[in-house]
Design an enzyme around this catalytic site. Sequence first.
Site, short mmCIF file in Angstrom:
data_model
loop_
_atom_site.label_atom_id
_atom_site.label_comp_id
_atom_site.label_asym_id
_atom_site.label_seq_id
_atom_site.Cartn_x
_atom_site.Cartn_y
_atom_site.Cartn_z
N GLU A 265 52.82 49.91 18.62
CA GLU A 265 53.06 51.01 17.67
C GLU A 265 52.36 50.58 16.39
OE1 GLU A 265 54.24 53.03 14.87
OE2 GLU A 265 56.27 52.22 15.13
N CYS A 299 54.59 54.22 8.80
CA CYS A 299 53.41 54.47 9.64
C CYS A 299 53.25 55.97 9.86
CB CYS A 299 53.48 53.70 10.93
SG CYS A 299 54.97 53.99 11.83
#
Length: 515
Positions: A265, A299
């Site tokens: 990720e 993110c």
Amino acid sequence: MLDRILQDLGCAGHSRIILPGDARFADAAKSVRYVVSENPATGKPLAAISLDDAAAYSRTVDASVKVYESWRMVTAPERGQVVRAIGDEFRRLKEPLGMLITLEAGKIIAEGQGEVQEVVDIADFAVGLSRQLYGLTMPSERPNHRMLEQWHPLGIVGVITAFNFPCAVWGWNSILAAVCGNVTLWKPSLLTPLVAIATQQIADRVATKMGYPGLFPLVIGTDAEVGETMIADTRVPLISATGSCRMGKRVAGVVGQRLGRTLLELGGNNAVIVDPSADLNLATQAITFAAVGTAGQRCTTTRRLIVHESVLDALVKKLVTAYESINASRIGDPSQPSTLIGPLINQRSVDGYLHAVNTAKQQGGTVLIGGKVAKPNGLGGTYVEPTIIRAPASNDLPISREETFAPILYVFAYKDLDEAIALQNSVDQGLSSAIFSDSVKAAERFLSAAGSDCGIANVNIGTSGAEIGGAFGGEKETGGGRESGSDSWRAYMRRQTVTIHYGVGLKLAQGITFG
Ligand code: UN1
């Protein structure tokens, strides 16, 4: 304040933690065997934390292998009960743990607590999952045969986390992995070791009380010594890593070399498209939260705004007004309830922010608001002003293709939707995306196979703040991994296809006769 929080969390006097008031602190702070955790809101040290070396890492893995060998045979519903109790403890400690996240990661109170809530939510989800680790059955082509698939745990799951979600990302991985029958070995960011210790202690305390010590081992060490050892370790079949694309490429390379599994990720460069039919007030609110929340250090933060030329001026005006009020009075100490924007994590991040702003200007961008370091109330921390930068008319702004972990929003104009979608998809990363539109046609085009290429695509919702129930992750350089909800649990298990023969005489598949 830290003393009291550690006490509330049951971590007072923890052997790894030396507080600044302790006579040993000065020496520890100078030693390479310790890391000093700082409060980014003030720049002051919170504590020195002892580091693990490669030998300590190896001892932890040896012990974890033994724990795994018995945990894998505990029934999944019983594992679910352990997770249920862990979730309840996080629920009870949401406030102090949230405040520790505020102190160490610089998140505002609501976001610190929101992170703990993600752990509670994933625990609730995992309790249900503990009775739903379903496998399929398939019709066999042979008489008196039965075919099915079943799922078994993998073993030791290595989890590497970043500073910006120092608790929740551990939860998504470890809680699911535990229900699936794994032991999760955690290597947290060295910027947030206190949150890691507290989080691990909470989970381990509950599991130990229920008779299952050692399910959640923690190694705190440098990337060079502990990180590299862990990713190369064949005793760790899966490495789940959250962080930069650069880090992810290193992890994928080393783990791939030993044909291990990764769940990555990595970076995002998330865009919001605003079409002419959009509700601009809704869009303004959502974009502001997604672009400046967590000081731009998610993110999933919105970094690019792609607006139809007919509504661009109106939307930008609303956004600048919203930013003006934030920049005037709402940047500051994240432990104060009125603060909306806390600090960046450290000076390096401030330097990255200033570099991006300067580069954008050199590339023809215009700073509409922000662009400077902030000094709220003389606090010593690392603060910057949320910033909006208008791209040149050509839409050519190379710096916008990079993920700068700071609250900078680049604004582009478009004429037709496919051009907007192409611009959105033109970056290397593919995590999150959104469209604001009241047009079914536009929204569905955006969601179609010719639309967003990201792992997350939202309509009339910002790019950040995903619920745990969906699979979380993205495509391209974001790494392709999926964590959290939906069927992400499969990443933590191995699939076994089983064929059972209960008839007489051997029957081969494909109708083959042999002998
Ligand atoms: C991250 O920044 O690594 O969707 C995760 C969100 C949060 C998770 C972000 N639930 O913004």
